[in-house]
Design a protein around this motif. Structure first.
Motif, PDB file in Angstrom:
ATOM      1  N   ILE A 161       0.834  -1.210   0.000  1.00 43.30           N
ATOM      2  CA  ILE A 161       0.000   0.000   0.000  1.00 43.30           C
ATOM      3  C   ILE A 161       0.864   1.254   0.000  1.00 43.30           C
ATOM      4  N   ILE A 162       1.879   1.284   0.839  1.00 39.77           N
ATOM      5  CA  ILE A 162       2.781   2.439   0.901  1.00 39.77           C
ATOM      6  C   ILE A 162       3.495   2.624  -0.436  1.00 39.77           C
ATOM      7  N   SER A 163       3.948   1.529  -1.040  1.00 39.67           N
ATOM      8  CA  SER A 163       4.622   1.603  -2.338  1.00 39.67           C
ATOM      9  C   SER A 163       3.688   2.140  -3.419  1.00 39.67           C
ATOM     10  N   CYS A 164       2.442   1.693  -3.424  1.00 40.93           N
ATOM     11  CA  CYS A 164       1.464   2.156  -4.423  1.00 40.93           C
ATOM     12  C   CYS A 164       1.171   3.648  -4.254  1.00 40.93           C
ATOM     13  N   VAL A 165       1.021   4.091  -3.015  1.00 43.24           N
ATOM     14  CA  VAL A 165       0.770   5.519  -2.756  1.00 43.24           C
ATOM     15  C   VAL A 165       1.963   6.338  -3.220  1.00 43.24           C
ATOM     16  N   PHE A 166       3.162   5.901  -2.907  1.00 47.55           N
ATOM     17  CA  PHE A 166       4.370   6.619  -3.325  1.00 47.55           C
ATOM     18  C   PHE A 166       4.481   6.668  -4.844  1.00 47.55           C
ATOM     19  N   LEU A 167       4.268   5.544  -5.509  1.00 41.03           N
ATOM     20  CA  LEU A 167       4.318   5.492  -6.966  1.00 41.03           C
ATOM     21  C   LEU A 167       3.261   6.410  -7.581  1.00 41.03           C
ATOM     22  N   GLY A 168       2.063   6.396  -7.018  1.00 42.51           N
ATOM     23  CA  GLY A 168       0.998   7.272  -7.497  1.00 42.51           C
ATOM     24  C   GLY A 168       1.377   8.736  -7.369  1.00 42.51           C
ATOM     25  N   TYR A 169       1.989   9.106  -6.258  1.00 44.72           N
ATOM     26  CA  TYR A 169       2.426  10.487  -6.050  1.00 44.72           C
ATOM     27  C   TYR A 169       3.504  10.880  -7.055  1.00 44.72           C
ATOM     28  N   VAL A 170       4.473  10.019  -7.271  1.00 39.13           N
ATOM     29  CA  VAL A 170       5.541  10.300  -8.242  1.00 39.13           C
ATOM     30  C   VAL A 170       4.957  10.448  -9.644  1.00 39.13           C
ATOM     31  N   LEU A 171       4.056   9.565 -10.029  1.00 36.83           N
ATOM     32  CA  LEU A 171       3.410   9.675 -11.346  1.00 36.83           C
ATOM     33  C   LEU A 171       2.618  10.966 -11.462  1.00 36.83           C
ATOM     34  N   TRP A 172       1.922  11.337 -10.412  1.00 35.15           N
ATOM     35  CA  TRP A 172       1.167  12.586 -10.428  1.00 35.15           C
ATOM     36  C   TRP A 172       2.106  13.769 -10.635  1.00 35.15           C
ATOM     37  N   LEU A 173       3.248  13.791  -9.929  1.00 36.93           N
ATOM     38  CA  LEU A 173       4.213  14.871 -10.094  1.00 36.93           C
ATOM     39  C   LEU A 173       4.754  14.932 -11.524  1.00 36.93           C
ATOM     40  N   LEU A 174       5.041  13.770 -12.096  1.00 31.22           N
ATOM     41  CA  LEU A 174       5.613  13.723 -13.433  1.00 31.22           C
ATOM     42  C   LEU A 174       4.612  14.082 -14.526  1.00 31.22           C
ATOM     43  N   LEU A 175       3.355  13.754 -14.320  1.00 34.13           N
ATOM     44  CA  LEU A 175       2.349  13.955 -15.355  1.00 34.13           C
ATOM     45  C   LEU A 175       1.558  15.246 -15.206  1.00 34.13           C
ATOM     46  N   CYS A 176       1.664  15.903 -14.084  1.00 33.69           N
ATOM     47  CA  CYS A 176       0.926  17.139 -13.843  1.00 33.69           C
ATOM     48  C   CYS A 176       1.499  18.238 -14.750  1.00 33.69           C
ATOM     49  N   PRO A 177       0.657  18.884 -15.533  1.00 37.80           N
ATOM     50  CA  PRO A 177       1.187  19.882 -16.469  1.00 37.80           C
ATOM     51  C   PRO A 177       1.693  21.128 -15.752  1.00 37.80           C
ATOM     52  N   VAL A 178       2.661  21.779 -16.374  1.00 37.02           N
ATOM     53  CA  VAL A 178       3.188  23.029 -15.851  1.00 37.02           C
ATOM     54  C   VAL A 178       2.100  24.095 -15.978  1.00 37.02           C
ATOM     55  N   GLU A 179       1.903  24.831 -14.905  1.00 36.05           N
ATOM     56  CA  GLU A 179       0.938  25.927 -14.910  1.00 36.05           C
ATOM     57  C   GLU A 179       1.712  27.243 -14.912  1.00 36.05           C
ATOM     58  N   ILE A 180       1.485  28.055 -15.941  1.00 38.45           N
ATOM     59  CA  ILE A 180       2.081  29.386 -15.991  1.00 38.45           C
ATOM     60  C   ILE A 180       1.068  30.342 -15.372  1.00 38.45           C
ATOM     61  N   VAL A 181       1.439  30.914 -14.239  1.00 31.98           N
ATOM     62  CA  VAL A 181       0.539  31.780 -13.489  1.00 31.98           C
ATOM     63  C   VAL A 181       0.602  33.212 -14.011  1.00 31.98           C
ATOM     64  N   ALA A 182       1.808  33.694 -14.288  1.00 29.46           N
ATOM     65  CA  ALA A 182       1.983  35.079 -14.748  1.00 29.46           C
ATOM     66  C   ALA A 182       3.346  35.225 -15.409  1.00 29.46           C
ATOM     67  N   VAL A 183       3.450  36.263 -16.219  1.00 27.96           N
ATOM     68  CA  VAL A 183       4.717  36.620 -16.854  1.00 27.96           C
ATOM     69  C   VAL A 183       4.952  38.104 -16.595  1.00 27.96           C
ATOM     70  N   HIS A 184       6.148  38.419 -16.120  1.00 24.30           N
ATOM     71  CA  HIS A 184       6.528  39.813 -15.879  1.00 24.30           C
ATOM     72  C   HIS A 184       7.763  40.111 -16.718  1.00 24.30           C
ATOM     73  N   GLU A 185       7.807  41.312 -17.275  1.00 29.22           N
ATOM     74  CA  GLU A 185       8.910  41.661 -18.163  1.00 29.22           C
ATOM     75  C   GLU A 185       9.561  42.978 -17.767  1.00 29.22           C
ATOM     76  N   ASN A 186      10.840  43.032 -18.038  1.00 28.04           N
ATOM     77  CA  ASN A 186      11.603  44.265 -17.890  1.00 28.04           C
ATOM     78  C   ASN A 186      12.650  44.254 -18.996  1.00 28.04           C
ATOM     79  N   ARG A 187      12.312  44.899 -20.110  1.00 24.99           N
ATOM     80  CA  ARG A 187      13.122  44.906 -21.328  1.00 24.99           C
ATOM     81  C   ARG A 187      13.366  43.470 -21.805  1.00 24.99           C
ATOM     82  N   HIS A 188      14.613  43.019 -21.880  1.00 19.58           N
ATOM     83  CA  HIS A 188      14.881  41.666 -22.378  1.00 19.58           C
ATOM     84  C   HIS A 188      15.026  40.628 -21.248  1.00 19.58           C
ATOM     85  N   PHE A 189      14.534  40.980 -20.066  1.00 18.69           N
ATOM     86  CA  PHE A 189      14.503  40.069 -18.925  1.00 18.69           C
ATOM     87  C   PHE A 189      13.048  39.704 -18.644  1.00 18.69           C
ATOM     88  N   SER A 190      12.760  38.413 -18.578  1.00 17.65           N
ATOM     89  CA  SER A 190      11.394  37.950 -18.305  1.00 17.65           C
ATOM     90  C   SER A 190      11.393  37.045 -17.084  1.00 17.65           C
TER      91      SER A 190
END
Length: 154
Positions: A14-43
């Motif tokens: 059970i512990i192994s399955c929960v750990f594996l599930g958590y790792v898979l969730w971390l790997l498959l969870c898409p990147v969320e871009i919350v905001a972008v801030h800019e200052n000339r050529h620095f983002s």
């Protein structure tokens, strides 16, 4: 004795399955871009669920740099071609400057315009070095053959 072994095996499974599930969730969870801030050529790109590994971070950039250009118009190179894009974990969101050494964004006209300084990835381009990637375990660059290699700093 057999009952204890069966129970220990079930708990371990059970512990192994929960750990594996958590790792898979971390790997498959898409990147969320919350905001972008800019200052000339620095983002600065504020993200949640950014890849954990160096390879994952670099691969994410290579697969998403066109999307970043289309949606957010970054990077915005200087007239001589240099740019810098920093990816920060958004974490608990925007805060007031209050605490020492927070990253604040002048393009927000509010007191709640800072985040904790938790940079997870940086991409930059310069005439001398070309494209380089900075991660927690070192600096990588794209060599003349298009391969990604770690930069040895002496």
């Amino acid at each position: 004795m057999k009952i204890k072994n069966k129970r220990a095996k079930k708990i371990t499974l059970i512990i192994s399955c929960v750990f594996l599930g958590y790792v898979l969730w971390l790997l498959l969870c898409p990147v969320e871009i919350v905001a972008v801030h800019e200052n000339r050529h620095f983002s600065s790109v504020l993200v949640n669920n950014f890849p954990l590994t160096t390879k994952g971070k670099i691969d994410w950039w290579l697969q998403n740099k066109e999307m970043l250009k289309e949606r957010y118009d970054i990077p915005k190179p200087a007239y001589y071609g240099d740019f810098s894009v920093n990816f920060w974990l958004f974490g608990d969101g925007y805060k007031e400057e209050g605490k020492y050494d927070r990253r604040c964004f002048d393009d927000m006209k509010t007191k709640v315009n800072c985040i904790e300084k938790n940079i997870v990835f940086s991409v930059s381009k310069s005439e001398n070095l070309g494209v380089i990637f900075v991660v927690e375990n070192g600096i990588y660059r794209i060599d003349k053959n298009g391969k990604i290699a770690k930069v040895n700093i002496d």
